[in-house]
Write a protein that holds these residues in place. Structure first.
Motif, PDB file in Angstrom:
ATOM      1  N   CYS A 124      25.725  -4.459 -35.819  1.00  0.00           N
ATOM      2  CA  CYS A 124      26.497  -3.469 -36.584  1.00  0.00           C
ATOM      3  C   CYS A 124      25.936  -3.239 -37.981  1.00  0.00           C
ATOM      4  CB  CYS A 124      27.946  -3.932 -36.701  1.00  0.00           C
ATOM      5  SG  CYS A 124      28.848  -3.942 -35.164  1.00  0.00           S
ATOM      6  N   THR A 125      24.876  -3.939 -38.333  1.00  0.00           N
ATOM      7  CA  THR A 125      24.332  -3.831 -39.691  1.00  0.00           C
ATOM      8  C   THR A 125      23.065  -2.989 -39.753  1.00  0.00           C
ATOM      9  OG1 THR A 125      22.949  -5.822 -39.502  1.00  0.00           O
ATOM     10  CG2 THR A 125      25.240  -6.131 -40.194  1.00  0.00           C
ATOM     11  N   VAL A 126      22.548  -2.563 -38.620  1.00  0.00           N
ATOM     12  CA  VAL A 126      21.240  -1.898 -38.597  1.00  0.00           C
ATOM     13  C   VAL A 126      21.331  -0.386 -38.536  1.00  0.00           C
ATOM     14  CG1 VAL A 126      20.112  -3.888 -37.570  1.00  0.00           C
ATOM     15  CG2 VAL A 126      21.078  -2.140 -36.076  1.00  0.00           C
ATOM     16  N   LEU A 127      22.526   0.137 -38.268  1.00  0.00           N
ATOM     17  CA  LEU A 127      22.704   1.569 -38.095  1.00  0.00           C
ATOM     18  C   LEU A 127      23.509   2.132 -39.255  1.00  0.00           C
ATOM     19  CD1 LEU A 127      22.341   3.976 -36.054  1.00  0.00           C
ATOM     20  CD2 LEU A 127      24.604   3.369 -35.171  1.00  0.00           C
ATOM     21  N   THR A 128      23.174   3.332 -39.665  1.00  0.00           N
ATOM     22  CA  THR A 128      23.991   4.051 -40.638  1.00  0.00           C
ATOM     23  C   THR A 128      24.326   5.423 -40.055  1.00  0.00           C
ATOM     24  OG1 THR A 128      22.120   5.079 -41.787  1.00  0.00           O
ATOM     25  CG2 THR A 128      22.835   2.907 -42.559  1.00  0.00           C
ATOM     26  N   PRO A 129      25.458   5.997 -40.424  1.00  0.00           N
ATOM     27  CA  PRO A 129      25.835   7.293 -39.865  1.00  0.00           C
ATOM     28  C   PRO A 129      24.816   8.387 -40.125  1.00  0.00           C
ATOM     29  CG  PRO A 129      27.721   6.257 -40.879  1.00  0.00           C
ATOM     30  CD  PRO A 129      26.528   5.406 -41.233  1.00  0.00           C
ATOM     31  N   ALA A 130      24.009   8.245 -41.162  1.00  0.00           N
ATOM     32  CA  ALA A 130      23.034   9.282 -41.489  1.00  0.00           C
ATOM     33  C   ALA A 130      21.741   9.138 -40.693  1.00  0.00           C
ATOM     34  CB  ALA A 130      22.713   9.233 -42.979  1.00  0.00           C
ATOM     35  N   ALA A 131      21.547   8.006 -40.031  1.00  0.00           N
ATOM     36  CA  ALA A 131      20.285   7.742 -39.351  1.00  0.00           C
ATOM     37  C   ALA A 131      20.193   8.520 -38.046  1.00  0.00           C
ATOM     38  CB  ALA A 131      20.157   6.247 -39.072  1.00  0.00           C
ATOM     39  N   ALA A 132      18.958   8.774 -37.626  1.00  0.00           N
ATOM     40  CA  ALA A 132      18.738   9.366 -36.314  1.00  0.00           C
ATOM     41  C   ALA A 132      19.200   8.357 -35.268  1.00  0.00           C
ATOM     42  CB  ALA A 132      17.265   9.696 -36.133  1.00  0.00           C
ATOM     43  N   GLY A 133      19.867   8.842 -34.243  1.00  0.00           N
ATOM     44  CA  GLY A 133      20.364   7.929 -33.225  1.00  0.00           C
ATOM     45  C   GLY A 133      21.595   8.503 -32.570  1.00  0.00           C
ATOM     46  N   PRO A 134      22.538   7.662 -32.140  1.00  0.00           N
ATOM     47  CA  PRO A 134      23.714   8.151 -31.417  1.00  0.00           C
ATOM     48  C   PRO A 134      24.527   9.136 -32.251  1.00  0.00           C
ATOM     49  CG  PRO A 134      23.536   5.754 -31.267  1.00  0.00           C
ATOM     50  CD  PRO A 134      22.541   6.189 -32.283  1.00  0.00           C
ATOM     51  N   ARG A 135      25.006  10.185 -31.599  1.00  0.00           N
ATOM     52  CA  ARG A 135      25.850  11.152 -32.295  1.00  0.00           C
ATOM     53  C   ARG A 135      27.227  10.560 -32.571  1.00  0.00           C
ATOM     54  NH1 ARG A 135      26.904  16.284 -33.612  1.00  0.00           N
ATOM     55  NH2 ARG A 135      28.928  17.186 -33.142  1.00  0.00           N
ATOM     56  N   ARG A 136      27.670   9.697 -31.655  1.00  0.00           N
ATOM     57  CA  ARG A 136      28.975   9.064 -31.818  1.00  0.00           C
ATOM     58  C   ARG A 136      28.788   7.652 -32.348  1.00  0.00           C
ATOM     59  NH1 ARG A 136      33.385   9.902 -27.367  1.00  0.00           N
ATOM     60  NH2 ARG A 136      32.828   7.727 -26.966  1.00  0.00           N
ATOM     61  N   ILE A 137      29.543   7.338 -33.399  1.00  0.00           N
ATOM     62  CA  ILE A 137      29.440   6.014 -34.021  1.00  0.00           C
ATOM     63  C   ILE A 137      30.842   5.469 -34.269  1.00  0.00           C
ATOM     64  CG2 ILE A 137      28.707   4.752 -36.082  1.00  0.00           C
ATOM     65  CD1 ILE A 137      26.389   6.692 -36.341  1.00  0.00           C
ATOM     66  N   HIS A 325      35.409  14.684 -57.952  1.00  0.00           N
ATOM     67  CA  HIS A 325      34.854  16.009 -58.250  1.00  0.00           C
ATOM     68  C   HIS A 325      35.441  17.092 -57.351  1.00  0.00           C
ATOM     69  CE1 HIS A 325      32.032  13.858 -60.747  1.00  0.00           C
ATOM     70  NE2 HIS A 325      31.610  13.165 -59.712  1.00  0.00           N
ATOM     71  N   GLY A 326      36.330  16.708 -56.455  1.00  0.00           N
ATOM     72  CA  GLY A 326      36.913  17.680 -55.536  1.00  0.00           C
ATOM     73  C   GLY A 326      36.072  17.910 -54.302  1.00  0.00           C
ATOM     74  N   LYS A 327      35.052  17.093 -54.086  1.00  0.00           N
ATOM     75  CA  LYS A 327      34.178  17.260 -52.926  1.00  0.00           C
ATOM     76  C   LYS A 327      34.729  16.515 -51.718  1.00  0.00           C
ATOM     77  CE  LYS A 327      30.350  15.672 -54.618  1.00  0.00           C
ATOM     78  NZ  LYS A 327      28.899  15.330 -54.743  1.00  0.00           N
ATOM     79  N   GLU A 328      34.502  17.080 -50.549  1.00  0.00           N
ATOM     80  CA  GLU A 328      34.871  16.427 -49.299  1.00  0.00           C
ATOM     81  C   GLU A 328      34.131  15.096 -49.183  1.00  0.00           C
ATOM     82  OE1 GLU A 328      34.663  17.381 -44.459  1.00  0.00           O
ATOM     83  OE2 GLU A 328      34.017  18.866 -45.942  1.00  0.00           O
ATOM     84  N   ILE A 329      34.780  14.098 -48.598  1.00  0.00           N
ATOM     85  CA  ILE A 329      34.144  12.797 -48.426  1.00  0.00           C
ATOM     86  C   ILE A 329      33.072  12.898 -47.346  1.00  0.00           C
ATOM     87  CG2 ILE A 329      34.506  10.359 -47.942  1.00  0.00           C
ATOM     88  CD1 ILE A 329      35.852  11.411 -50.513  1.00  0.00           C
ATOM     89  N   ASP A 330      31.848  12.553 -47.717  1.00  0.00           N
ATOM     90  CA  ASP A 330      30.684  12.693 -46.835  1.00  0.00           C
ATOM     91  C   ASP A 330      30.408  11.365 -46.132  1.00  0.00           C
ATOM     92  OD1 ASP A 330      28.319  13.199 -45.562  1.00  0.00           O
ATOM     93  OD2 ASP A 330      27.175  13.688 -47.368  1.00  0.00           O
ATOM     94  N   LEU A 331      30.813  11.259 -44.872  1.00  0.00           N
ATOM     95  CA  LEU A 331      30.642  10.017 -44.121  1.00  0.00           C
ATOM     96  C   LEU A 331      29.245   9.866 -43.548  1.00  0.00           C
ATOM     97  CD1 LEU A 331      34.085   9.949 -42.293  1.00  0.00           C
ATOM     98  CD2 LEU A 331      33.392   8.630 -44.299  1.00  0.00           C
ATOM     99  N   ALA A 332      28.400  10.862 -43.754  1.00  0.00           N
ATOM    100  CA  ALA A 332      27.003  10.763 -43.323  1.00  0.00           C
ATOM    101  C   ALA A 332      26.132  10.097 -44.378  1.00  0.00           C
ATOM    102  CB  ALA A 332      26.440  12.150 -42.995  1.00  0.00           C
ATOM    103  N   ALA A 333      26.717   9.761 -45.526  1.00  0.00           N
ATOM    104  CA  ALA A 333      25.930   9.237 -46.642  1.00  0.00           C
ATOM    105  C   ALA A 333      25.414   7.831 -46.391  1.00  0.00           C
ATOM    106  CB  ALA A 333      26.747   9.273 -47.929  1.00  0.00           C
ATOM    107  N   GLY A 334      26.025   7.097 -45.467  1.00  0.00           N
ATOM    108  CA  GLY A 334      25.567   5.742 -45.185  1.00  0.00           C
ATOM    109  C   GLY A 334      26.681   4.725 -45.285  1.00  0.00           C
ATOM    110  N   ARG A 335      26.295   3.447 -45.294  1.00  0.00           N
ATOM    111  CA  ARG A 335      27.302   2.380 -45.368  1.00  0.00           C
ATOM    112  C   ARG A 335      28.065   2.437 -46.676  1.00  0.00           C
ATOM    113  NH1 ARG A 335      26.569  -1.670 -41.579  1.00  0.00           N
ATOM    114  NH2 ARG A 335      27.209  -3.344 -42.975  1.00  0.00           N
ATOM    115  N   LYS A 336      27.416   2.839 -47.746  1.00  0.00           N
ATOM    116  CA  LYS A 336      28.085   3.167 -49.001  1.00  0.00           C
ATOM    117  C   LYS A 336      28.144   4.680 -49.116  1.00  0.00           C
ATOM    118  CE  LYS A 336      26.993  -0.987 -51.662  1.00  0.00           C
ATOM    119  NZ  LYS A 336      26.428  -1.511 -52.935  1.00  0.00           N
ATOM    120  N   LEU A 337      29.285   5.188 -49.585  1.00  0.00           N
ATOM    121  CA  LEU A 337      29.501   6.635 -49.654  1.00  0.00           C
ATOM    122  C   LEU A 337      28.913   7.182 -50.946  1.00  0.00           C
ATOM    123  CD1 LEU A 337      33.139   6.714 -48.236  1.00  0.00           C
ATOM    124  CD2 LEU A 337      30.968   6.850 -47.011  1.00  0.00           C
TER     125      LEU A 337
END
Length: 373
Positions: A124-137, A325-337
């Motif tokens: 669970c430590t090697v993947l980040t939502p922004a990385a190429a790989g599974p679409r579902r995480i 800043h009023g920006k939507e939370i970007d969950l593709a940014a990685g383990r840290k937002l």
């Protein structure tokens, strides 16, 4: 709930029920002396490099959730908070984690051995939502509120499913939170019935609460109810109710949070909880509907497992969640937002007023530096 994620929802609810049992068994073992109860020693807890306590339950739950849901959805990716680095260095702790998973799950063959257990945790430590790989995480926080968990106060187990880095499913177990909790909810507000609850949501299909225990389909369990879109009824700041973490964390600017509430004439602190996932849960339940969090330093960022999925619970009752800043939370940014700074969450109709109060307060306190993007 009739949704395209019914299979995922059923699997996640079943898994989180066993995860909650693991957490309770870990606490019971510490209570009876089976494990050392103080963080930093024995087999109940030790201390990570960032000084947050890690318990048997953290390791055991992440391993169990990953193995169980990977078996059900082998093509999906998995992200979790914990690394097995220190677990590999502590044979006694490692053995205890393996034993408690086998006992709670009723499956001694769930893991081949201790190395397999550690490998599953580390996967669970090697993947980040922004990385190429599974679409579902799937994203896990095995114990959110570890410090309060050790004190036998409010904590939560968080499961989120992201699809294209977008929240589509949330399942949150709150073993000590009453489904009927009313404000103010604090870390010490323990469900007197001992039942606890599960909150769950699928994007576009509403949020629900049900008892922690019990089988069957998610919406067939006795006591299950759909949560009303209570945030939609708020049309002015007079309807705001706060949840925060007052004077317990070094990361936030306490005075700013208080000043914002005072500017909006919102009683402060209102609900007061250490863990982020319990905060999102009480917002879904309607005990609160507003939270503001401004970090002391501009380079401090939230972690995905504290928010992914749990935010969806509030969104499904009419809430809006952005950063400072009023920006939507970007969950593709990685383990840290890292694409966002802080949080502002409130009913949609008044979110802009809360956001403006945050900006005005920061400027009044000479902290314009925290508004820089």
């Amino acid at each position: 709930m009739d949704s395209p994620y019914r299979r995922e929802l059923e699997a996640a609810i079943a898994a989180v029920q066993t995860a909650a049992q693991i957490s309770r068994e870990a606490l019971a073992a510490a209570q009876t002396g089976g494990d050392a109860g103080a963080a930093g020693g024995g087999t109940f807890g030790l201390v990570k490099d960032d000084l947050s306590p890690v318990t048997v339950a953290d390791f055991a739950i992440q391993a169990f959730l990953t193995r169980t849901l990977r078996r059900a959805f082998p093509q999906d990716g998995f992200v979790g908070e914990e690394s097995a680095d220190q677990l590999r260095q502590n044979p006694k702790l490692r053995s205890r984690v393996l034993a408690i998973v086998a006992d709670s799950a009723g499956d001694a063959a769930l893991f081949r051995d201790e190395d397999d257990l550690c490998d599953v945790i580390d996967s669970c430590t090697v993947l980040t939502p922004a990385a190429a790989g599974p679409r579902r995480i799937w994203v896990f926080d095995p114990i959110d509120g570890t410090k309060t968990f050790i004190r036998r106060e409010q904590y939560a187990i968080n499961i989120a499913l992201l699809e294209g880095a977008r929240q589509v499913l949330s399942v949150v177990a709150c073993p000590l939170l009453s489904a009927d909790a009313t404000a103010p909810v604090t870390d010490g507000s323990v469900d007197p019935t001992g039942r606890g609850c599960i909150l769950y949501a699928v994007r576009g299909h509403g949020a629900y609460v049900r008892p922690l225990l019990g089988g069957g389909a998610p919406d067939s369990q006795a006591g299950t109810r759909r949560l009303p879109r209570h945030a939609d009824a708020v049309t002015s700041p007079a309807g705001l109710r706060s949840v925060t973490c007052w004077a317990l964390l070094d990361s936030g600017v306490d005075e700013v949070h208080k000043d914002v509430a005072e500017a909006l004439r919102v009683p402060f602190p209102g609900c007061d909880l250490l863990g982020w996932v319990p905060r999102w849960a009480v917002m879904a339940l309607g005990a609160a509907n507003m939270t503001v969090w401004v970090y002391k330093k501009r380079d401090r960022y939230a972690k995905i497992w504290d928010h992914a999925g749990a935010m969806l619970l509030f969104e499904e009752v009419g809430g809006l969640v952005t950063d400072v800043h009023g920006k939507e939370i970007d969950l593709a940014a990685g383990r840290k937002l890292k694409a966002n700074f802080g949080f502002v969450a409130a009913p949609k109709s008044v979110h802009h007023l809360v956001l403006q109060a945050v900006h005005d307060t920061l400027k009044a306190r000479g902290r314009e530096d925290l508004l820089q993007q």
